[in-house]
Enzyme design. Structure first.
Site, PDB file in Angstrom:
ATOM      1  N   CYS A   1      -1.439   8.945   2.597  1.00 36.51           N
ATOM      2  CA  CYS A   1      -1.489   8.124   1.167  1.00 36.51           C
ATOM      3  C   CYS A   1      -2.284   9.098   0.543  1.00 36.51           C
ATOM      4  CB  CYS A   1      -1.116   7.035   1.142  1.00 36.51           C
ATOM      5  SG  CYS A   1      -2.655   6.338   1.672  1.00 36.51           S
TER       6      CYS A   1
ATOM      7  N   GLU B   1       1.092  -1.018  -0.071  1.00 30.16           N
ATOM      8  CA  GLU B   1      -0.310  -0.027  -0.299  1.00 30.16           C
ATOM      9  C   GLU B   1       0.577   1.286   0.062  1.00 30.16           C
ATOM     10  OE1 GLU B   1      -3.569  -0.018   0.715  1.00 30.16           O
ATOM     11  OE2 GLU B   1      -4.118  -1.674   0.266  1.00 30.16           O
TER      12      GLU B   1
END
Lengths: 479, 492
Positions: B252, B214
């Site tokens: 993110c 991720e």
């Protein structure tokens, strides 16, 4: 040269051509034409490269591709459709979808043992998912390679699907470039090289590798069942490319007392299918090349291993043929029991108690398939829960390969990722989450300035406690 | 270090032995662990808020919204759906496979490694852990050492709530990370930067370990002209929240930069200034509702993004930085040079560049000129533009008229593509990412396709043809000898 090819594919992908469902169907149909119209050439090429009989070639390669392509064509519309994602009331009004989109430009490496199907079956998945594709077939099956190199451009859109000729150096050069996905079928050793190269670009990979696929053979309730089992065992060992298959049975695990009977039945079956001795051998393929022939021959050269041969053992170096061979209890630390055999040698390991087979299997890396011939339901459950493998097949061999509804892939050393049927489509797709939200209503408690009311609101929201939320908003909820 | 390594190897071997007993596969075990996590979150909530405040200056409501609340929701879902997730799925077989049965059953991968990061140190450690436990694995969790209070919290308290034979938390820095990567894992789940992601994937090669990465990227937000002022205000609040509200932009899925038509940017900027004040007050630092920068290294990294004179000149709001407090106020820039670092690297901080375009459709090409991001946000009521966004760009997800919120939707896969990552999780996707779906085929001895076996003949070849096309009628014809095959070849 490789870079130019990759760049061209990228340019084509950018135009969006490969995304259209019409294009995908068109290519799948073209692939069907390629196979159907050139059946004879394919049979000839497979016979040249591996000594495969047309029926074996049809069963293992042509038939598989035809089935796969037709299945994809019939399901494609369903597969490309976005899948609705249910969203909680709190998101209202909102719409969530999971939309499959192509990854982009994908690279497919195939292996030499099923040089047609192991290249074209992943290709079917890549096309269905809307990608541009570069195919790198194995150079160890040269006649098939030539056939593919010649015919793929004639039938398929050669701006979007390309095939590259060449030896392993070409493969290495390809691995230095950026791909959106790499699909690899082959050995764990080369699989590692592929994954290492992919790490540079964070390229997702599917590795279809191998391993030692064991077959547990239990005592069955009738001789006729034992006969059927024997046919299926022989069919799982020597039928696919004379044992040179990732899902071929590698070795058998049998209770001591069953071994003699089983060996006799196996011998009879082998003779019936393939002939009495190496001179009359028929209906079976040969070893792919001298290197692998030597490798297999060397497995038998160990004197302890040679001493354990109970059937067969003869070789013909000129014709690259090794006759179906059965060994009884070769030493467990010999290479034939530590490395994937990938050939027509079948070790039978005897155990005092068949339950030990589970531990035996677990002492080795996780295989692609575990086969078990048994009627004992409790034993089956123990095999399922105490071992790990890509697949488990009870009372047969190989057939799981033909099931479009079953994922085909390994775990651990036998690989990761899977394909066949919709899994092929998925393996070459990115599932994009698409969320549509509205501007009204807005939940103020999402933002600062912070206070305890907002905290309570968020607490209730995460529990989907709508009643609680209403009470809170109405000022009726006690802290 | 050697001692640590030997110790680690011993501990991992013990964990593997524990896994082999089959304990972690039991539903009851999985439930007990998930409930243990629930109790941890309930009993240690204050400590968690404290740790997040220490490490990142997060306000406790933000901590609840982004970390604790999210985890509670995740746990509730896992407990509710666990049995469903664990159940086998029947696989449909063609009629020819009479008396055969096929199914697909999830099984755990084994001993898995979860490496988490510092910006949402609780959520990004425990959410993957929830998936790993639900799927029946033994787990080693390595929280980020850059969020030391949270890391300590996990190391010290989590063992009191979980089965320490099967779940272990290891604290440490890059050296520990390296030691861990040298071991054999059945899966590695990593959240962090692309640079470290590459290192992880390379390390995973040794044992052919599957990985979920991720990662991040520059998540763009496209802001179209919106006619209603309500829409404009809501959109901008959501943009502000998604930029400065989640760990001060160090997330993110934070909005990295904004794309706006030249005609509107000044309205946008003015409105944003008003709304930022409304949300964070006249002094955001005093409001304590904007998180801090994690450490000096990142603070200086962000400071350096603004040293370029042309970049500095493009600041239209904010810009002040307090190195002692590691605080950077919400900052807006308009049209910094496209080749400047702030426009080529992931910002991961409270600096919002606004790039102006002639027309909003140009945003598509702009986005496509950069690596594929984790999320693309588009605030627009224009259906045509929405459709183009979805079909002409590629990203982990696309969100219309909101931002960050997709993180809270369990039914949407959360993960990247290309540089933004490999794999996905959240909800059932978490369970899947830590599972191996085993195919099981059960056959009967009674039905057999006698033509499967040699000796070969044209007849058998014909039968295969009909079988593969599921053409049972044709098959019948062949069997009855009523259908002749076409040209056939040499058969031994």
């Amino acid at each position: 040269m490789e870079e130019i090819v990759a760049d061209e594919l990228r340019e084509t992908f950018k135009t969006g051509r490969t995304r259209s469902v019409a294009w995908r169907k068109n290519q799948l149909n073209a692939l069907l034409d390629l196979v159907i119209e050139n059946e004879e050439s394919i049979f000839k090429a497979l016979h040249r490269d591996l000594g495969k009989d047309p029926v074996e070639s049809y069963r293992d390669e042509i038939g598989v591709i035809l089935k796969s392509a037709r299945y994809s064509l019939s399901c494609l519309d369903k597969w490309v459709a976005p899948k609705k994602a249910e969203l909680p009331l709190l998101f209202f009004p909102a719409k969530g979808d999971v939309l499959p989109e192509p990854l982009g430009v994908v690279l497919i490496f195939s292996s030499w043992n099923f040089p047609i199907s192991l290249l074209l079956d992943p290709l079917i998945g890549a096309i269905s998912a809307g990608n541009a594709v570069l195919l790198k077939p194995s150079e160890l099956a040269p006649a098939c390679l030539s056939f593919l190199v010649q015919n793929i451009p004639l039938y398929l859109d050669n701006k979007a699907i390309k095939i590259i000729d060449g030896r392993s150096e070409v493969g290495e050069k390809l691995l230095k470039l950026k791909w959106d996905k790499i699909f690899f079928t082959g050995s764990p050793r080369v699989g590692s090289l592929v994954m290492a190269a992919a790490a540079r670009y964070l390229t997702p990979v599917t590795l279809e590798l191998g391993g030692k696929c064991p077959a547990i053979v239990d005592t069955l309730s009738s001789p006729s069942k034992t006969k059927v089992a024997a046919k299926r065992i022989v069919g799982g060992k020597w039928a696919p490319c004379t044992g040179q298959a990732c899902i071929a049975i590698d070795y058998l695990l049998v209770e001591e007392k069953l071994a003699p009977t089983l060996i006799e039945v196996l011998k009879k079956t082998i003779k019936k299918f393939y002939g009495e001795n190496i001179k009359d051998l028929k209906n079976i393929s040969r070893i792919v090349n001298k290197h692998h022939f030597q490798r297999l021959h060397n497995l038998l050269k160990d004197p302890h291993v040679a001493a354990s041969v109970v059937y067969g053992g003869s070789v013909n170096e000129e014709k690259l043929v090794i006759e179906p061979t059965i060994l009884l209890d070769p030493p467990l630390d010999s290479e034939i029991m530590t490395e994937e055999i990938f050939g027509p040698l079948l070790p039978i390991i005897t155990l005092k108690n068949l339950e030990e087979s589970i531990e035996f299997i677990n002492s080795k890396p996780k295989p692609l398939v575990i086969y078990a011939f048994t009627e004992d339901e409790a034993f089956k459950e123990r095999i399922l829960s105490k071992t790990s493998s890509g697949t488990v097949t009870f009372n047969d061999s190989m057939v799981q390969f033909l099931c479009d509804a079953l994922p085909f892939g390994g775990v651990g050393q036998s690989g990761f990722g899977r394909y066949h049927g919709k899994y092929s489509f998925d393996t070459f797709s990115h599932e994009k989450a698409v969320l549509h939200r509205a501007f009204f209503p807005e939940l103020e408690p999402r933002y600062p300035p912070w206070n305890d009311f907002k905290l309570r609101f968020i607490r209730l929201a995460y529990m989907f406690d709508y009643l609680g939320l209403i009470l809170l908003l109405l000022g009726l909820k006690k802290p | 270090m050697e001692k640590f390594e030997k110790n680690l190897e011993r501990q991992l071997m013990a964990m593997r032995e524990c896994y082999k007993t089959g304990k972690t596969k039991q539903v009851s075990w999985r439930r007990s662990q998930l409930k243990g996590l629930q109790t941890f979150l309930k009993e240690k909530e204050l400590e968690i808020f404290r740790a997040l405040n220490l490490d990142l200056g997060k306000h406790y409501v933000e901590s609840f919204r982004d970390e604790v609340g999210l985890l509670k929701k995740s746990l509730n879902l896992a407990l509710k759906d666990l049995n469903k997730w664990m159940s086998s799925r029947k696989a449909k077989l063609p009629i020819i496979a009479l008396l055969s049965y096929a199914e697909v059953v999830p099984e755990p991968l084994g001993l898995v490694l979860v490496i988490s990061t510092w910006n949402l140190p609780l959520a990004l450690s425990l959410d993957p852990l929830i998936g790993a436990i639900a799927a029946g694995n033994a787990v080693v969790l390595k929280p980020s050492e850059l969020a030391p209070a949270c890391s300590s919290l996990l190391v010290n308290f989590l063992p009191n709530y979980l089965d320490n034979e099967a779940i272990m938390v290891i604290e440490g820095g890059p050296a520990t990370g390296e030691q861990l990567l040298e071991q054999k894992w059945d899966k590695i789940f990593f959240t962090g930067s692309a640079k470290v992601g590459r290192i992880i994937m390379s390390a995973a090669v040794e044992h052919l370990t599957p990985v979920t990465l991720e990662l991040g990227g520059k998540c763009p937000a496209v802001l179209d002209s919106l006619s209603w002022s309500w829409d404009k205000e809501v959109a901008l609040n959501r943009i502000i929240g998604a930029k400065y509200g989640s760990c001060a932009g160090q997330a993110c899925i934070s909005i990295d930069y904004l794309l706006v038509e030249k005609a509107f940017f000044s309205t946008v900027v003015e409105l944003m200034k008003v709304l930022i004040k409304k949300m964070y007050g006249d002094s955001p630092k005093e409001s304590h509702s904007v998180a801090r920068i994690i450490n000096k290294h990142h603070f200086l990294r962000l400071k350096n993004l603004l040293t370029d004179q042309m970049v500095k000149d493009s600041i239209v709001y904010g810009g002040s930085m307090d190195e002692d407090c590691l605080f950077i106020e919400p900052t807006i820039l308009v049209d910094p040079p496209l080749q400047s670092k702030i426009m080529t690297e992931e910002i991961f901080g409270p600096l919002l560049p606004i790039i102006t375009l002639d027309k909003i459709e140009d945003s598509i090409d702009f986005i496509n000129s950069k690596p594929k991001p984790l999320a693309i946000y588009a605030f627009t009521n224009n259906e045509a533009l929405r459709e183009r966004m979805v079909s002409e760009t590629s990203s982990g997800s696309v969100v219309f008229n909101d931002a960050i919120i997709q993180f809270a939707a369990d039914t949407l896969p959360f993960g990247g593509i290309g540089e933004s990552g490999i794999g996905k999780y959240h909800g059932k996707f978490s369970f899947d990412t830590f599972s191996h779906y085993k195919a099981i085929a059960r056959r009967s001895f009674l039905t057999d396709f006698w033509f499967r076996f040699p000796p070969w003949s044209n007849y058998k070849l014909d039968l295969f043809e009909t079988v593969y096309s599921y053409d049972y009628f044709e098959m019948l014809l062949v069997v009855l000898g009523l259908k002749r095959s076409k040209m056939r070849f040499f058969i031994n």
